[in-house]
Design an enzyme around this catalytic site. Structure first.
Site, PDB file in Angstrom:
ATOM      1  N   TYR A   1     -35.522 -21.056 -16.743  1.00 26.90           N
ATOM      2  CA  TYR A   1     -34.125 -20.984 -16.336  1.00 26.90           C
ATOM      3  C   TYR A   1     -33.769 -22.254 -15.585  1.00 26.90           C
ATOM      4  O   TYR A   1     -34.520 -22.695 -14.722  1.00 26.90           O
ATOM      5  CB  TYR A   1     -33.882 -19.777 -15.427  1.00 26.90           C
ATOM      6  CG  TYR A   1     -32.924 -18.767 -16.018  1.00 26.90           C
ATOM      7  CD1 TYR A   1     -31.595 -19.100 -16.237  1.00 26.90           C
ATOM      8  CD2 TYR A   1     -33.342 -17.483 -16.349  1.00 26.90           C
ATOM      9  CE1 TYR A   1     -30.704 -18.172 -16.775  1.00 26.90           C
ATOM     10  CE2 TYR A   1     -32.469 -16.555 -16.896  1.00 26.90           C
ATOM     11  CZ  TYR A   1     -31.155 -16.905 -17.105  1.00 26.90           C
ATOM     12  OH  TYR A   1     -30.277 -16.009 -17.644  1.00 26.90           O
TER      13      TYR A   1
ATOM     14  N   GLU B   1     -30.088 -23.266 -14.566  1.00 21.88           N
ATOM     15  CA  GLU B   1     -28.640 -23.361 -14.371  1.00 21.88           C
ATOM     16  C   GLU B   1     -28.303 -24.605 -13.559  1.00 21.88           C
ATOM     17  O   GLU B   1     -28.959 -24.921 -12.576  1.00 21.88           O
ATOM     18  CB  GLU B   1     -28.118 -22.116 -13.662  1.00 21.88           C
ATOM     19  CG  GLU B   1     -28.144 -20.868 -14.531  1.00 21.88           C
ATOM     20  CD  GLU B   1     -27.596 -19.649 -13.802  1.00 21.88           C
ATOM     21  OE1 GLU B   1     -27.390 -19.747 -12.578  1.00 21.88           O
ATOM     22  OE2 GLU B   1     -27.382 -18.615 -14.451  1.00 21.88           O
TER      23      GLU B   1
ATOM     24  N   ASP C   1     -13.197 -32.986 -33.089  1.00 19.21           N
ATOM     25  CA  ASP C   1     -14.312 -32.087 -33.396  1.00 19.21           C
ATOM     26  C   ASP C   1     -14.975 -32.620 -34.666  1.00 19.21           C
ATOM     27  O   ASP C   1     -14.483 -32.429 -35.769  1.00 19.21           O
ATOM     28  CB  ASP C   1     -13.786 -30.661 -33.606  1.00 19.21           C
ATOM     29  CG  ASP C   1     -14.875 -29.679 -34.001  1.00 19.21           C
ATOM     30  OD1 ASP C   1     -16.038 -30.099 -34.187  1.00 19.21           O
ATOM     31  OD2 ASP C   1     -14.556 -28.477 -34.142  1.00 19.21           O
TER      32      ASP C   1
ATOM     33  N   THR D   1     -21.475 -29.951 -33.397  1.00 22.03           N
ATOM     34  CA  THR D   1     -22.689 -29.155 -33.495  1.00 22.03           C
ATOM     35  C   THR D   1     -23.820 -30.121 -33.827  1.00 22.03           C
ATOM     36  O   THR D   1     -23.595 -31.285 -34.151  1.00 22.03           O
ATOM     37  CB  THR D   1     -22.587 -28.103 -34.615  1.00 22.03           C
ATOM     38  OG1 THR D   1     -22.249 -28.769 -35.831  1.00 22.03           O
ATOM     39  CG2 THR D   1     -21.535 -27.062 -34.299  1.00 22.03           C
TER      40      THR D   1
ATOM     41  N   LYS E   1     -25.633 -29.228 -38.554  1.00 26.49           N
ATOM     42  CA  LYS E   1     -25.040 -29.437 -39.874  1.00 26.49           C
ATOM     43  C   LYS E   1     -25.591 -30.740 -40.451  1.00 26.49           C
ATOM     44  O   LYS E   1     -26.765 -30.817 -40.779  1.00 26.49           O
ATOM     45  CB  LYS E   1     -23.519 -29.405 -39.757  1.00 26.49           C
ATOM     46  CG  LYS E   1     -22.966 -28.047 -39.293  1.00 26.49           C
ATOM     47  CD  LYS E   1     -21.452 -28.032 -39.298  1.00 26.49           C
ATOM     48  CE  LYS E   1     -20.886 -26.671 -38.909  1.00 26.49           C
ATOM     49  NZ  LYS E   1     -20.983 -26.397 -37.459  1.00 26.49           N
TER      50      LYS E   1
ATOM     51  N   ARG F   1     -29.583 -25.304 -33.706  1.00 29.12           N
ATOM     52  CA  ARG F   1     -28.257 -24.689 -33.550  1.00 29.12           C
ATOM     53  C   ARG F   1     -27.816 -24.872 -32.096  1.00 29.12           C
ATOM     54  O   ARG F   1     -28.220 -24.123 -31.210  1.00 29.12           O
ATOM     55  CB  ARG F   1     -28.304 -23.211 -33.934  1.00 29.12           C
ATOM     56  CG  ARG F   1     -28.467 -23.021 -35.431  1.00 29.12           C
ATOM     57  CD  ARG F   1     -28.190 -21.608 -35.885  1.00 29.12           C
ATOM     58  NE  ARG F   1     -28.102 -21.584 -37.340  1.00 29.12           N
ATOM     59  CZ  ARG F   1     -26.982 -21.769 -38.027  1.00 29.12           C
ATOM     60  NH1 ARG F   1     -25.852 -21.976 -37.385  1.00 29.12           N
ATOM     61  NH2 ARG F   1     -26.983 -21.747 -39.346  1.00 29.12           N
TER      62      ARG F   1
END
Length: 528
Positions: A120, A122, A275, A301, A304, A310
């Site tokens: 973790y 954050e 984008d 992203t 692709k 991902r």
């Protein structure tokens, strides 16, 4: 000594455990056996416990926590693993032509299944809410550095956030950072090739959360040519006064005019948000125009055309934005707004295994092999386009500059839904898609085809010619079925599944396609 025991293989642990259970049978001392086990690796596995059952021969059997923690998936959950194997076989035997899909590298998959999943973290590097992030910080900083390098960006002028879980969360973080609730945005309409997250809504419902929390007005393509109507966009923007103009697509086969977008944004004192999720691999390779010269914020992203995990990345401007007449510099203030929008605004802990995947993906993007791959992606798309045109199909905009094309099937007399279905039945995966002039997104008139995944498998132009022939044969079958079934999709599916002659033709074509497809390897892990 403890370190040596801890690194024993699962088989070794089983041997020790079995040996101790024999002692248990002889001494009948449960407390003693548990002490022995915890003495070996209790400090490392505090949840370790022992269960016993009696076998037919009367000797106790046991499953340990070590079995669960160190067992292979195919042993522990064969039901799930069989489904994963089926999906692997489907990918190997079929032709993946969904423009947003690709086959990532083994090195990326190794990142995704690594110990980084466990942590973790954050916050941002050096500003975490948890301890133990020394190496996580280094990995994230490396991913940021390589992301800027992949697109030849000056770190004095651009920064990036590599924590978005994917493209849609990245886009929503951009809007949240740049806008107040109900702020105005303009994006390409979904039926015209835009994306859901660019503000899609219908006359009766706001579909995307973007259109729920922000006020959206779509711009359109020319219904005759299929090209974006920039003059109409400029005219509408003067009336609507958006705070953000979105230059981005989901199904548009031509390069965008970012300079024109910038001019329209400046006329309306709006941010230009690009984008580039679909085309970022082509941009990194320098094969198509880059949005960075003209944009304030860019998102992508990484799975692709970039062929990574991902995940998503947001790039934002830094440094001097403009200079007043008196020489006063106006600075960009996007860094904190974007970063705080991602966390704590919309997300919790980042996916560190995915961030590592981004890091190695961006390293790959700087290699000559990556450049050659992206050139082949475009070459394959252009060859596919020409072959389908030679068969008589209409291609929206009359061609492609990128990795995908939109086939208008309305003149051919079938719907996109029927085309998608028949191609799926013969092991070609694509998606139905609206084409310019469609009246309903629920009954689209075309299909979208892409070449990134097939190119990763090694297909060249000659192979793509064969693929185009397979597609044509499948679409001819769909016309044959429609003559029997009539216009309704439900009846089309019924004939497809019940007519003996049709089933035989589908099976024969599917076998031919799968035999062809299996010649080309898929990167990754062999079994799954």
């Amino acid at each position: 000594m403890l370190r040596t025991w801890f690194h024993l293989s699962r088989q070794g642990l089983k041997f020790i455990n079995n040996k101790l259970f024999i002692n248990y049978v002889i001494k009948n001392d449960v407390e003693c056996i548990q002490k022995h086990l915890f003495g070996i690796y209790g400090s490392f596995h505090r949840s370790f416990h022992v269960t016993t059952c009696t076998t037919t021969c009367g000797i106790p059997n046991q499953q340990t926590m070590a079995d669960i923690l160190y067992g292979n998936l195919w042993d522990l959950d064969p039901e799930l693993f069989k489904l994963m194997e089926k999906e692997k076989r489907r990918q190997e035997s079929g032709l993946e032509m969904i423009a947003s899909e690709n086959f990532t590298s083994l090195s990326v998959l190794q990142c995704l299944s690594s110990c980084l999943h466990n942590k973790y973290s954050e916050g941002l590097p050096g500003q975490r809410y948890y301890g133990g992030n020394e190496y996580i910080d280094e990995i994230e900083i490396l991913a940021q550095k390589r992301s800027l390098e992949a697109f030849n960006l000056n770190p004095e002028e651009w920064g990036c956030n590599v924590q978005p879980y994917s493209g849609s969360p990245a886009n929503f973080a951009v809007y949240t950072g740049l806008l107040e609730p109900h702020g105005r945005i303009m994006g390409l309409d979904l039926p015209d090739g835009g994306h859901l997250t660019h503000g899609f809504f219908t006359a009766t419902k706001k579909i995307s959360a973007t259109s729920i929390f922000f006020e959206s007005m779509p711009y359109k393509v020319n219904p005759e040519t299929g090209f974006i109507d920039y003059d109409k966009l400029a005219e509408q923007a003067q009336l609507f006064k958006p705070k953000v103009i979105i230059a981005g697509v989901s199904c548009y086969s031509r390069c965008l005019d970012y300079k024109k977008f910038r001019e329209i944004a400046d006329e309306n004192n709006a941010y230009l948000f690009s984008d580039m999720a679909h085309i970022s691999g082509l941009v990194a390779a320098g094969l198509i125009p880059s949005p960075f010269e003209y944009s304030d914020v860019v998102s992508t992203t990484t799975h692709k055309t970039l062929r990574g995990p991902r995940a998503g990345v947001i790039f934002y401007r830094k440094g001097v934005k403009s200079v007043k007449k008196d020489g006063t510099q106006i600075m960009y203030d996007l860094e904190n707004r974007i970063n705080q929008s991602v966390f704590p605004g919309l997300q919790g802990g980042p996916h560190n295994h995915a961030i590592a995947g981004i890091a190695t993906t961006m390293k790959q993007a700087k290699t000559p092999e990556f450049l050659a791959y992206q050139k082949q992606v475009i070459a394959n798309a252009k060859r596919l386009c020409k072959c389908l045109e030679d068969f008589g199909y209409k291609i929206s905009t009359g061609g492609t500059d990128v990795h995908m094309l939109l086939v208008d099937l309305r003149p051919f007399g079938i719907t996109g839904s029927k085309a998608e279905k028949i191609l799926e039945e013969i092991s070609i995966a694509c998606n139905k898609n609206t084409v310019p002039g469609d009246k309903s997104a629920l009954n689209p008139g075309g299909i979208r085809l892409g070449t990134p995944a097939l190119t990763t498998r090694g297909l060249k132009e000659k192979d793509i010619e064969k693929v185009a022939d397979f597609i044509h044969k499948g679409l001819l079958l769909s016309k044959e079925i429609t003559k029997i079934s009539g216009p309704k999709l439900v009846d089309f599916k019924k004939v497809l599944n019940t007519d003996p002659d049709i089933k035989a033709k589908v099976a024969a074509l599917k076998t031919e396609i799968e035999t062809f497809s299996c010649q080309f390897p898929i990167p990754g892990i062999e079994r799954y």
